[in-house]
Enzyme design. Structure first.
Site, PDB file in Angstrom:
ATOM      1  N   GLY A 172      -0.560  72.396  41.363  1.00  0.00           N
ATOM      2  CA  GLY A 172      -0.338  73.835  41.387  1.00  0.00           C
ATOM      3  C   GLY A 172      -0.271  74.406  39.987  1.00  0.00           C
ATOM      4  CB  SER A 173       1.206  77.526  38.732  1.00  0.00           C
ATOM      5  OG  SER A 173       2.542  77.409  39.170  1.00  0.00           O
ATOM      6  CB  CYS A 228      -7.436  72.738  39.222  1.00  0.00           C
ATOM      7  SG  CYS A 228      -8.054  71.431  40.260  1.00  0.00           S
ATOM      8  CD  GLU A 288      -5.038  68.938  39.594  1.00  0.00           C
ATOM      9  OE1 GLU A 288      -5.110  69.862  38.744  1.00  0.00           O
ATOM     10  OE2 GLU A 288      -5.478  69.026  40.737  1.00  0.00           O
ATOM     11  CD  GLU A 334      -5.801  77.560  36.689  1.00  0.00           C
ATOM     12  OE1 GLU A 334      -4.593  77.554  36.941  1.00  0.00           O
ATOM     13  OE2 GLU A 334      -6.548  76.589  36.914  1.00  0.00           O
ATOM     14  CE  LYS A 350       5.969  74.049  49.459  1.00  0.00           C
ATOM     15  NZ  LYS A 350       5.051  75.073  50.009  1.00  0.00           N
ATOM     16  CD  GLU A 392       5.705  80.722  37.021  1.00  0.00           C
ATOM     17  OE1 GLU A 392       4.540  80.978  37.407  1.00  0.00           O
ATOM     18  OE2 GLU A 392       6.688  81.414  37.323  1.00  0.00           O
ATOM     19  CB  VAL A 393       5.445  75.693  40.174  1.00  0.00           C
ATOM     20  CG1 VAL A 393       6.135  74.810  41.198  1.00  0.00           C
ATOM     21  CG2 VAL A 393       5.596  77.164  40.560  1.00  0.00           C
ATOM     22  N   GLY A 394       5.026  73.459  37.774  1.00  0.00           N
ATOM     23  CA  GLY A 394       5.033  72.063  37.325  1.00  0.00           C
ATOM     24  C   GLY A 394       6.194  71.793  36.374  1.00  0.00           C
TER      25      GLY A 394
HETATM   26  P1  NAI Z   1       2.230  77.703  42.753  1.00  0.00           P
HETATM   27  O1  NAI Z   1       2.294  76.663  41.710  1.00  0.00           O
HETATM   28  O2  NAI Z   1       3.361  78.670  42.846  1.00  0.00           O
HETATM   29  O3  NAI Z   1       2.087  77.015  44.199  1.00  0.00           O
HETATM   30  C1  NAI Z   1       1.609  75.724  44.439  1.00  0.00           C
HETATM   31  C2  NAI Z   1       2.545  74.999  45.403  1.00  0.00           C
HETATM   32  O4  NAI Z   1       3.831  74.901  44.810  1.00  0.00           O
HETATM   33  C3  NAI Z   1       2.753  75.713  46.735  1.00  0.00           C
HETATM   34  O5  NAI Z   1       2.901  74.746  47.756  1.00  0.00           O
HETATM   35  C4  NAI Z   1       4.074  76.423  46.526  1.00  0.00           C
HETATM   36  O6  NAI Z   1       4.770  76.697  47.716  1.00  0.00           O
HETATM   37  C5  NAI Z   1       4.828  75.419  45.683  1.00  0.00           C
HETATM   38  N1  NAI Z   1       5.924  75.973  44.890  1.00  0.00           N
HETATM   39  C6  NAI Z   1       6.012  77.208  44.333  1.00  0.00           C
HETATM   40  N2  NAI Z   1       7.196  77.345  43.708  1.00  0.00           N
HETATM   41  C7  NAI Z   1       7.878  76.191  43.858  1.00  0.00           C
HETATM   42  C8  NAI Z   1       9.158  75.715  43.443  1.00  0.00           C
HETATM   43  N3  NAI Z   1       9.972  76.481  42.759  1.00  0.00           N
HETATM   44  N4  NAI Z   1       9.521  74.454  43.770  1.00  0.00           N
HETATM   45  C9  NAI Z   1       8.697  73.660  44.463  1.00  0.00           C
HETATM   46  N5  NAI Z   1       7.485  74.057  44.910  1.00  0.00           N
HETATM   47  C10 NAI Z   1       7.071  75.299  44.609  1.00  0.00           C
HETATM   48  O7  NAI Z   1       0.860  78.476  42.574  1.00  0.00           O
HETATM   49  P2  NAI Z   1       0.482  79.927  43.168  1.00  0.00           P
HETATM   50  O8  NAI Z   1       1.607  80.871  42.914  1.00  0.00           O
HETATM   51  O9  NAI Z   1       0.013  79.763  44.547  1.00  0.00           O
HETATM   52  O10 NAI Z   1      -0.741  80.320  42.247  1.00  0.00           O
HETATM   53  C11 NAI Z   1      -0.534  80.862  40.935  1.00  0.00           C
HETATM   54  C12 NAI Z   1      -1.532  80.310  39.954  1.00  0.00           C
HETATM   55  O11 NAI Z   1      -1.330  78.906  39.809  1.00  0.00           O
HETATM   56  C13 NAI Z   1      -2.977  80.443  40.350  1.00  0.00           C
HETATM   57  O12 NAI Z   1      -3.509  81.692  40.034  1.00  0.00           O
HETATM   58  C14 NAI Z   1      -3.595  79.344  39.541  1.00  0.00           C
HETATM   59  O13 NAI Z   1      -3.805  79.780  38.228  1.00  0.00           O
HETATM   60  C15 NAI Z   1      -2.544  78.263  39.531  1.00  0.00           C
HETATM   61  N6  NAI Z   1      -2.824  77.237  40.580  1.00  0.00           N
HETATM   62  C16 NAI Z   1      -3.429  76.077  40.215  1.00  0.00           C
HETATM   63  C17 NAI Z   1      -3.783  75.153  41.173  1.00  0.00           C
HETATM   64  C18 NAI Z   1      -4.463  73.877  40.827  1.00  0.00           C
HETATM   65  O14 NAI Z   1      -5.257  73.384  41.605  1.00  0.00           O
HETATM   66  N7  NAI Z   1      -4.145  73.247  39.729  1.00  0.00           N
HETATM   67  C19 NAI Z   1      -3.561  75.396  42.593  1.00  0.00           C
HETATM   68  C20 NAI Z   1      -2.854  76.616  42.882  1.00  0.00           C
HETATM   69  C21 NAI Z   1      -2.538  77.503  41.889  1.00  0.00           C
HETATM   70 MG    MG Z   2       3.647  80.702  42.651  1.00  0.00          MG
END
Ligand code: NAI
Ligand code: MG
Length: 506
Positions: free
Chosen positions: A256-257, A312, A278, A409, A203, A259-261
């Site tokens: 990703g974030s 990241c 990650e 971050e 996804k 929080e979602v991790g």
């Molecule tokens: P996010 O963690 O919400 O999104 C990343 C992925 O997770 C996207 O594909 C999203 O659709 C998916 N996702 C979101 N909620 C989910 C859920 N409940 N269940 C399963 N999958 C889910 O990150 P977001 O909101 O785009 O960015 C917020 C902050 O997160 C950024 O400002 C940054 O600090 C951090 N982040 C870190 C990343 C990294 O490379 N480690 C990449 C993206 C964001």
């Molecule tokens: Mg998000």
């Protein structure tokens, strides 16, 4: 051209020249790849893909609901348990991965443009960095296919026995990736999974589906059997959550974030899925006074401002030894002030648009907080123009490690410069956040460099460089930056499981 005048001057962003349009004027990409077919969502729902450079809609993308996720997982399961893919040996899978890389290379300009169109990053970066590294990722893992094997093991038993292990694929892998390096994150996850013989439901982030959908077409052209890689597009709470909760998914790989991790780990517990995470970082880039200060400042600049700071591994905390502070700041601030924020599609642009309005407002909010908490705003700190989501390279000086801008971050073009006076203080500051993804150390003292590499709690330590990744090198985090390693030989652990076989020879 949409042109906007601001206190920072004007920024002219060309309207993207969209090739291969549908009758509605949008890019043709938008259907999902499930079981080898390009399909709409079962309920017909779509969402908009945006070009961050102007904020315009450039495509309508299928929004996968639970029913679509179920179909994708079922297809991945069928492909894993039998059919053409099961008949392929490691060398065949290696050839397939290599073919995908060749096709990506043949279509590199189109893929790079699509990446920039959907993400807002400079075309120069997509073309020269993201795409070549993604292509090499498939080639790197093509080499591993068929070379992942078990061991024979001596036992301590009072019997004649033959014991050995088999390295088997995990099964159906759910992969959820972010928007900052869309195609690169997709390849980091798809290539090792296939090298080990797994099948995939991936996804993309809802902001950036397009380059991955195009990659799906190229994978089909390369001869990928149906169901081996399924691409489901949609948001996190609907599509992503359905994939994580699905009982027939064996593993979730997430970037990703934090929080979602955490949310993913909790949900995955119900069906005991394997999980690798990650997550973000607040990486320190530490410059000792004996280093080549001018070079360190130049690299520190790209360490934080590459990809608009949406990395990241961003070197977002720059730690400079007091004795070299003045010389360092002159180069860093001077160059940051001169960086041109411009049209992402202009090949000369070094800094493009942030991903969307929400991220821009997050970043501007942090900049405000930095000022409120008493850091010294030395350079930048403003939005540029009214179209797109451009923010000037921003440097805060006199930052204290306890400040919000040094702890959270930001994921944007904001550098926090912190001063230190000795190695102990530097190490304490470096380790003084909840994150542990990466760190940079600059010194010409060999002993100091290696000692520091041992002291710092981070998954990667760069010495006299910053942000160099390579497909052969394990990548991942300590602490809240997650666990599990991607890339390199280490990533094979995340995509295989070990079966022990014991044969009684009496
Ligand atoms: P996010 O963690 O919400 O999104 C990343 C992925 O997770 C996207 O594909 C999203 O659709 C998916 N996702 C979101 N909620 C989910 C859920 N409940 N269940 C399963 N999958 C889910 O990150 P977001 O909101 O785009 O960015 C917020 C902050 O997160 C950024 O400002 C940054 O600090 C951090 N982040 C870190 C990343 C990294 O490379 N480690 C990449 C993206 C964001
Ligand atoms: Mg998000």
């Amino acid at each position: 051209m949409s042109e906007t005048a601001t206190s920072n001057g004007t920024i002219a962003v060309a309207k993207p020249q969209l090739n291969q349009l549908n009758s509605d004027g949008h890019l043709r990409y938008g259907k999902m790849l499930i079981d080898g077919e390009w399909v709409e969502a079962a309920d017909g729902k779509t969402f908009d893909a945006i070009y961050p450079g102007t904020g315009e809609t450039i495509a309508k993308v299928a929004s996968a609901g639970k029913e679509d996720v179920d179909r994708a997982v079922a297809a991945a399961r069928r492909a894993f348990e039998g059919g053409d893919y099961k008949k392929m040996n490691g060398a065949d899978r290696g050839k397939l991965l290599w073919k995908i890389a060749d096709l990506m290379e043949q279509n590199i300009d189109e893929l790079a443009e699509l990446e920039t169109l959907n993400n807002g990053k400079p075309l120069l970066e997509s073309r020269r960095v993201d795409l070549p590294q993604s292509i090499n990722c498939f080639r790197y893992f093509a080499g591993w296919a068929g070379k992942v094997s078990g061991q024979t093991i001596e036992t301590d038993m009072n019997m004649r026995a033959l014991a050995y292990t088999l390295r088997e694929p995990v099964g159906v892998c759910g992969q959820i990736i972010p928007w900052n390096f869309p195609i690169q994150m997709a390849t980091w996850k798809i290539a090792p999974a296939l090298a080990c013989g797994n099948t995939v439901v991936i996804k993309p982030a809802e902001q950036t589906s397009l380059s991955i959908l195009r990659l799906g077409e190229l994978m089909q052209e390369a001869g990928m059997p149906a169901g081996v890689v399924n691409i489901i597009t949609g948001d996190g709470p609907t599509t992503g959550a359905a994939l994580v909760a699905h009982p027939d998914v064996d593993k979730i790989a997430f970037t990703g974030s934090v929080e979602v991790g955490k949310l993913i780990m909790r949900t995955a517990a119900d069906s005991l899925k394997k999980v690798t995470l990650e997550l973000g970082g607040k990486s320190p880039n530490i410059i000792f006074a004996d280093a080549n200060i001018e070079f360190a400042a130049k690299v520190a600049l790209s360490g934080i401002f590459f990809n608009q700071g949406q990395m990241c591994t961003a070197g977002s905390r720059i730690l400079i030894e007091e004795a070299a502070r003045e010389e360092f700041m002159e180069v860093l601030a001077g160059r940051a002030a001169k960086m041109v924020v411009g049209d992402p599609l202009d090949p000369k642009t070094r800094m493009g648009s942030l991903i969307n309005e929400e991220q821009m407002n997050r970043v501007l909010g942090y900049i405000q907080k930095g000022t409120d908490e008493g850091a010294n705003l030395l350079v930048g700190g403003e939005r540029v123009g009214e179209n797109g989501y451009f923010v000037t390279p921003t440097v805060f000086d006199r930052v204290k490690n306890e400040m919000t801008i040094a702890q959270e971050e930001i994921f944007g073009p904001v550098a926090s410069v912190i001063t230190f006076s000795d190695i102990e203080e530097a190490a304490a500051i470096a380790n003084g956040t909840r994150f542990g993804l990466a760190a940079g150390v600059w010194t010409n003292d060999l002993k100091k460099a290696h000692l520091f590499a041992q002291k710092v709690k981070a998954g990667t330590v760069w010495v006299n460089t910053y942000n160099m990744t390579d497909n052969a090198l394990p990548f991942g985090g300590y602490k809240d930056s997650g666990f599990g390693r991607e890339l390199g030989q280490a990533s094979l652990d995340a995509y295989t499981q070990i079966k022990t076989v014991l044969v009684d020879l009496n």
